[in-house]
Design a protein around this motif. Structure first.
Motif, mmCIF file in Angstrom:
data_model
loop_
_atom_site.group_PDB
_atom_site.id
_atom_site.type_symbol
_atom_site.label_atom_id
_atom_site.label_comp_id
_atom_site.label_asym_id
_atom_site.label_seq_id
_atom_site.Cartn_x
_atom_site.Cartn_y
_atom_site.Cartn_z
ATOM 1 N N SER A 37 0.867 -1.188 0.000
ATOM 2 C CA SER A 37 0.000 0.000 0.000
ATOM 3 C C SER A 37 0.896 1.228 0.000
ATOM 4 O O SER A 37 2.117 1.128 0.130
ATOM 5 C CB SER A 37 -0.824 0.054 1.282
ATOM 6 N N ALA A 38 0.247 2.387 -0.055
ATOM 7 C CA ALA A 38 0.971 3.649 0.143
ATOM 8 C C ALA A 38 1.304 3.787 1.631
ATOM 9 O O ALA A 38 0.657 3.158 2.468
ATOM 10 C CB ALA A 38 0.080 4.795 -0.297
ATOM 11 N N THR A 43 -2.584 8.314 1.060
ATOM 12 C CA THR A 43 -3.768 8.349 0.185
ATOM 13 C C THR A 43 -4.768 9.396 0.682
ATOM 14 O O THR A 43 -5.360 10.112 -0.123
ATOM 15 C CB THR A 43 -4.411 6.952 0.050
ATOM 16 N N GLU A 121 1.108 4.547 -3.992
ATOM 17 C CA GLU A 121 1.604 3.176 -4.153
ATOM 18 C C GLU A 121 2.841 3.145 -5.044
ATOM 19 O O GLU A 121 3.737 2.318 -4.844
ATOM 20 C CB GLU A 121 0.501 2.275 -4.721
ATOM 21 N N TYR A 183 -3.875 -1.544 -5.030
ATOM 22 C CA TYR A 183 -4.830 -0.451 -5.231
ATOM 23 C C TYR A 183 -4.933 0.066 -6.667
ATOM 24 O O TYR A 183 -6.011 0.268 -7.177
ATOM 25 C CB TYR A 183 -4.449 0.681 -4.277
ATOM 26 N N ARG A 197 -10.967 2.746 -2.057
ATOM 27 C CA ARG A 197 -10.187 2.841 -0.820
ATOM 28 C C ARG A 197 -10.031 1.464 -0.151
ATOM 29 O O ARG A 197 -10.976 0.678 -0.106
ATOM 30 C CB ARG A 197 -10.829 3.831 0.154
ATOM 31 N N GLY A 198 -8.831 1.238 0.345
ATOM 32 C CA GLY A 198 -8.533 -0.058 0.964
ATOM 33 C C GLY A 198 -8.286 -1.158 -0.068
ATOM 34 O O GLY A 198 -8.193 -2.332 0.265
ATOM 35 N N GLY A 199 -8.149 -0.765 -1.350
ATOM 36 C CA GLY A 199 -8.114 -1.728 -2.451
ATOM 37 C C GLY A 199 -6.863 -2.586 -2.566
ATOM 38 O O GLY A 199 -6.845 -3.524 -3.378
ATOM 39 N N SER A 200 -5.847 -2.321 -1.770
ATOM 40 C CA SER A 200 -4.642 -3.172 -1.872
ATOM 41 C C SER A 200 -4.931 -4.610 -1.467
ATOM 42 O O SER A 200 -4.306 -5.544 -1.979
ATOM 43 C CB SER A 200 -3.519 -2.619 -0.999
ATOM 44 N N ASP A 201 -5.885 -4.790 -0.554
ATOM 45 C CA ASP A 201 -6.293 -6.153 -0.183
ATOM 46 C C ASP A 201 -6.861 -6.868 -1.413
ATOM 47 O O ASP A 201 -6.624 -8.051 -1.628
ATOM 48 C CB ASP A 201 -7.417 -6.135 0.871
HETATM 49 N N1 ASP Z 1 -3.619 3.313 -0.229
HETATM 50 C C1 ASP Z 1 -4.984 2.956 -0.510
HETATM 51 C C2 ASP Z 1 -5.909 3.507 0.586
HETATM 52 O O1 ASP Z 1 -5.423 4.084 1.540
HETATM 53 C C3 ASP Z 1 -5.179 1.491 -0.679
HETATM 54 C C4 ASP Z 1 -4.903 0.644 0.546
HETATM 55 O O2 ASP Z 1 -4.196 1.080 1.466
HETATM 56 O O3 ASP Z 1 -5.357 -0.485 0.579
HETATM 57 O O4 ASP Z 1 -7.089 3.395 0.459
#
Ligand code: ASP
Ligand code: ADP
Ligand code: MG
Length: 441
Positions: A37-38, A43, A121, A183, A197-201
């Protein structure tokens, strides 16, 4: 092949990045794809920069860009030791912040805002690569923009991802360690986009499915999925084992540890998912597989921002085809319904975003009297075979005596009982359920 994904806090400080390097090189028997992730907070800052630009507040955007750049300048000072590595890291930071400063000067568009969001990222993976190089750890950067794609409906295309990623991996079959961005992706127009958002999972799970990985490890700042939201409830405990269905329901209904839709790719290929703690690598964490482990309630989660739409009509009485007509309106506006309750004369449905609310309400008006209520929260109780677990409902409703529960959904899935409550009651509801269902205070 093993997938290891590290979230924002896991790479948010130079020391943490150093620790990630240790974790990914501890066991080198299998080739690994590391998804990053970043850095934490990045982000959010990029979102704020994009919002300021969209609002024409260039001074504000410039100020935020400079502040973020200063953060990266001090980050790299601690990340690497040698002059050579530092010079490399510095030029990466300059390159990406120059890009943001150029964007600041051109007219803003939706596509540009996605380019802004992608910088986090890109920076984290490139800087991590510089650190690995300094440590003499052989690896290769896999550009996510070359294989991670979404279609015109913003859905990831697993079959295309599989082909593209497979080709790159085949061309580099001598490598054992790959680093890629979570992401970010490309959309059907070929533009830079993201998996929300949260897309790295989600990236991790898609990559895991695409390469049929042995395991998809999600490394974060907590020792697995807990039985309740640890940000709200004081005493929570990690869950050792969840089924894909249970994990998917928890993620969808608000357990922030996982992106809402990230389970399906791993589930499709039966790749086990493990939730692990970067700060406490020896902790057991949570294992998510086909098997549920045990019967009964596992966890509760909350999803905010829920809007209820009530459709009241005496014409519904003994009529058929009524629900279909209502659903067609939601389908037209690509708005999914989370909960639904019906009586002979009324239907209530919930949606989680009001983007097309005005149009939806307008099109529903011919069907009856429409009322809208916002600021609601869905509280989901998730577990295995809970519909068959004897005393679950009595425990649940006893615990919730002080709460004005607005809707209940039970029986649709074997894994879930959902209740809708006014958001002002969310904290109290989660606390009461922690005591009533888990005996935790
Ligand atoms: N950096 C992105 C976010 O903060 C993706 C992630 O962290 O999963 O939403
Ligand atoms: P990352 O940056 O590693 O992706 P996130 O912040 O997205 O991490 O997710 C981890 C956070 O999710 C935890 O710090 C915790 O506060 C929150 N969280 C919410 N609900 C749960 C839950 N049921 N179990 C574990 N963590 C949860
Ligand atoms: Mg996350």
């Amino acid at each position: 092949m093993k997938i290891m994904k590290f979230g924002g806090t896991s790479v948010g400080k130079p020391d943490r990045m150093h620790q990630v390097a240790q974790l990914i090189t501890k066991d080198e028997r299998e080739p690994r794809i590391v998804v990053l992730s970043a850095l934490s907070g990045t982000t959010n800052s990029l979102v704020a920069i994009g919002d300021a630009m969209a609002a024409g507040q260039r001074d504000q955007a410039k100020e935020a860009i400079d502040k973020l750049e200063a953060h990266y300048q001090s980050f790299i000072k601690e990340l690497v030791k040698t002059d050579k590595a530092y010079a490399k890291a510095k030029s990466i930071v300059s390159e990406h912040f120059e890009f943001l400063n150029i964007i600041l000067k051109i007219s803003f568009s939706e596509a540009l805002s996605k380019d802004i969001l992608a910088q986090g990222e890109l920076l984290s993976t490139k800087l991590f690569s510089v650190y690995l190089e300094e440590k003499g750890i052989d690896h290769m950067l896999l550009p996510a923009l070359e294989f991670m794609t979404i279609d015109a409906q913003d859905e990831p295309q697993l079959s295309t991802i599989k082909v593209k990623l497979g080709r790159i991996l085949q061309q580099n079959s001598d490598k054992k360690l790959f680093i890629t961005q979570g992401y970010i992706c490309r959309n059907s127009r070929g533009e830079v986009d993201n998996l929300k958002r949260g897309g790295s999972d989600y990236t991790a799970s898609l990559v895991a499915a695409a390469v049929n990985a042995s395991v998809c490890e999600i490394w974060t700042d907590i020792d697995g999925m807990h039985n309740n939201d640890p940000r709200i409830v004081k005493k929570t405990l990690p869950i050792e084992q969840l089924s894909f269905e249970e994990a998917a329901e928890l993620a969808y209904f608000g357990a922030k540890i996982l992106h809402p839709t990230c389970i399906w790719p791993a589930q499709q290929q039966k790749v086990p998912v493990k939730l692990l703690n970067t700060m406490q690598p020896e902790a057991l964490g949570t294992t998510i597989t086909q098997e549920a482990g045990s019967v009964g309630v596992k966890a509760v989660a909350a999803k905010d921002g829920i809007i209820v739409i009530n459709i009241k009509s005496s014409r519904m009485l003994l009529a058929y085809g009524f629900l279909r007509k209502i659903f067609e309106v939601f389908e037209k506006y690509r708005t999914s319904i989370d909960m639904i309750t019906t009586s002979e004369v009324a239907v209530s449905v919930t949606i989680d975003h009001g983007g097309n609310l005005t149009s939806i309400v307008k099109e529903l008006e011919p069907f009856g009297t429409i009322t809208v209520e916002d600021n609601n929260t869905i509280i989901s109780v998730v577990g295995n075979e809970i519909a068959q677990t004897k005393d679950i409902l009595s425990k649940l409703f006893e615990a919730l005596i002080p709460i004005p529960v607005r809707m209940v959904s039970y029986g649709g899935s074997k894994h879930n009982v959902s209740m809708l409550v006014p958001s002002s009651y969310k904290t109290q509801t989660l606390q009461l359920l922690n005591k009533g269902l888990f005996g935790l205070e």
